[in-house]
Design an enzyme around this catalytic site. Structure first.
Site, mmCIF file in Angstrom:
data_model
loop_
_atom_site.group_PDB
_atom_site.id
_atom_site.type_symbol
_atom_site.label_atom_id
_atom_site.label_comp_id
_atom_site.label_asym_id
_atom_site.label_seq_id
_atom_site.Cartn_x
_atom_site.Cartn_y
_atom_site.Cartn_z
ATOM 1 N N GLU A 1 0.821 -1.206 0.000
ATOM 2 C CA GLU A 1 0.000 0.000 0.000
ATOM 3 C C GLU A 1 0.859 1.262 0.000
ATOM 4 O O GLU A 1 0.533 2.237 -0.666
ATOM 5 C CB GLU A 1 -0.955 0.021 1.194
ATOM 6 C CG GLU A 1 -1.849 1.243 1.157
ATOM 7 C CD GLU A 1 -3.093 1.115 2.007
ATOM 8 O OE1 GLU A 1 -3.891 2.061 1.963
ATOM 9 O OE2 GLU A 1 -3.266 0.103 2.697
ATOM 10 N N SER A 2 1.957 1.242 0.720
ATOM 11 C CA SER A 2 2.841 2.414 0.731
ATOM 12 C C SER A 2 3.382 2.683 -0.668
ATOM 13 O O SER A 2 3.354 3.823 -1.146
ATOM 14 C CB SER A 2 3.999 2.193 1.709
ATOM 15 O OG SER A 2 3.517 2.074 3.023
#
Length: 147
Positions: free
Chosen positions: A65-66
């Site tokens: 997700e980052s």
């Protein structure tokens, strides 16, 4: 014009200016390459494990997700914001030591939505997890005039 057309010469500078966030810092994430077309970051296994010593599945998702969110925000450009609307992960192997590396590539870069795939591999190059994230691109609200 999108950020993809005006990408800074050094995308890592953009990441440093923006910050990777407290969670990514706490987990030991390091960005090593960053462009609209490809973003790469590493995460140590140590400190990010389940009680039985396996890399925690949630750590794979945080790495994915980052990378995907940051890549979508770079693509979105100034005055726009990418917000996650869907994420999924398939874990196929468990790292137990060393470092995992996430490689993020776009599947779709549109006007209002992006989709990225993040392949996370262990030190031996074996795929441990595949993450897919969809981000909606939104215009930032206009700043209210100060009185």
């Amino acid at each position: 014009m999108t950020e993809a057309e005006t990408t800074p010469i050094n995308g890592l500078d953009w990441v440093q200016q923006r910050s990777i966030g407290a969670l990514a810092e706490r987990m030991g994430m390091e960005f090593v390459e960053f462009t609209v077309e490809r973003a790469v970051a590493t995460l140590p296994v140590e400190g990010n494990t389940q009680p039985v010593g396996l890399m925690h599945g949630g750590a794979y998702v945080v790495l994915g997700e980052s990378l995907g969110s940051m890549a979508a925000n770079l693509y979105a450009g100034p005055g726009r914001l990418a917000v996650g609307v869907d994420i999924n992960a398939t874990h196929t192997r468990s790292a137990t030591a060393g470092t995992v590396t996430g490689v993020c590539t776009p599947i779709h870069l549109g006007r209002s939505m992006t989709v990225h795939e993040i392949v996370i591999s262990d030190d031996q190059g074996r795929r441990c997890s595949t993450v897919r994230i969809t981000n909606m691109l939104r215009d930032l609200p206009a700043q209210a005039p100060t009185v």
